[in-house]
Write a protein that holds these residues in place. Structure first.
Motif: not given
Length: 291
Positions: A76, A70, A52-53, A57, A68
């Motif tokens: 995440l 990270g 996950a960024d 996101t 979401l």
């Protein structure tokens, strides 16, 4: 000291009392943010095995908006849900339902273990905030040399208690603790010194377990088992097989409180047995008979 590991029944205010009062008094629809902290139940790390960024996101699910996030490792770690609701409880319930379904899909899609570790709720109109995160107690000091291993006859019951303590969801916790309590009620010989007949649910136990039903106070063990039975039977069908259930948050919270109470009662009985054994005076060795 026994502590409740399942915190799904609690929501602790994290801002000034006036902000909480204003939020509770306001019954108009308004924006809330609900952040879900995620956990890997195998490694116990507060992250999932999903890339996950850290910048987030965006996802849309009907009128809910999810972001979401990270962590620094790119896994995440938190999902923030934007929801319109009339109260913090209503916002949490709607967001929790959406997050639960999404997490279940991730679990089946990946085959990995995933769980919600806790949550944060913010009323954007009144700057009121709540949180629900696991209590992290300080380490206990034990005199290791003075503690003998668990006696053989108590070990199976202690394993049931260990299963209750290690359970990652309240249903499993209740079933393990219920099994121990049932064994005690049936007269398991390993609990012969625990004063099972004298057991009573105290107000202190209800407070520790988060159970808010005052009618449970004073129950003996048969009474407690009777109160737990509907929750047990809802989890296990007539064939003795666990039933597939997917409860909403209020139902999970009710189950959590009763599972905590069963868990605590099981601990009280085991601890009473061990204390009673420790108080027994060792019998002196018999002198050999003269020839």
């Amino acid at each position: 000291m026994w502590i409740p590991y399942d915190i799904s029944g609690s929501l602790k205010a994290a801002t000034a009392p006036e902000t909480i009062r204003l939020s509770r008094a306001d019954e108009t629809p308004r924006p809330f943010l609900v952040g879900f902290l995620l956990r890997n139940p195998v490694t116990q790390a507060w992250e999932l095995d999903l890339v996950a960024d850290p910048a987030g996101t965006e996802l849309a699910e009907g009128d809910l908006h999810l972001t979401l996030h990270g962590n620094e490792a790119g896994k995440l770690a938190e999902v923030i849900v934007r929801v319109t609701a009339t109260s913090a409880a209503a916002a949490l319930e709607r967001a929790h339902a959406a997050m639960t379904r999404r997490l279940l899909r991730y679990v089946v899609e990946t085959g990995r273990g995933m769980a919600i570790a806790g949550w944060r709720v913010a009323d954007m109109a009144h700057d009121a905030r709540w949180r629900c995160t696991p209590f992290r107690p300080s380490a206990l000091v034990l005199n290791h040399a003075s503690l003998a291993p668990m006696p053989d006859d108590l070990a199976p019951l202690a394993e049931l208690f260990q299963s209750a303590r290690a359970a990652t969801e309240p249903g499993a916790r209740l079933l393990a603790a219920f099994a121990l309590l049932h064994a005690a009620q049936e007269g398991h010989p390993a609990l012969g010194r625990a004063d099972v007949a004298g057991f009573r649910v105290t107000t202190e136990m209800l407070v520790h377990a988060g159970a808010d039903d005052a009618s449970l106070a004073g129950l003996d063990l048969p009474g407690l088992l009777a109160a737990l039975r509907p929750f047990h039977d809802r989890l296990v069908g007539p064939a003795g097989v666990r039933l597939p259930l997917c409860d909403d948050l209020p139902a999970r919270q009710r189950l959590s409180r009763m599972a905590n109470l069963a868990d605590l009662a099981a601990h009280r009985l085991l601890a009473a047995e061990i204390r009673a054994r420790a108080l027994e005076t060792p019998q002196p060795a018999l002198e050999p008979a003269p020839c």
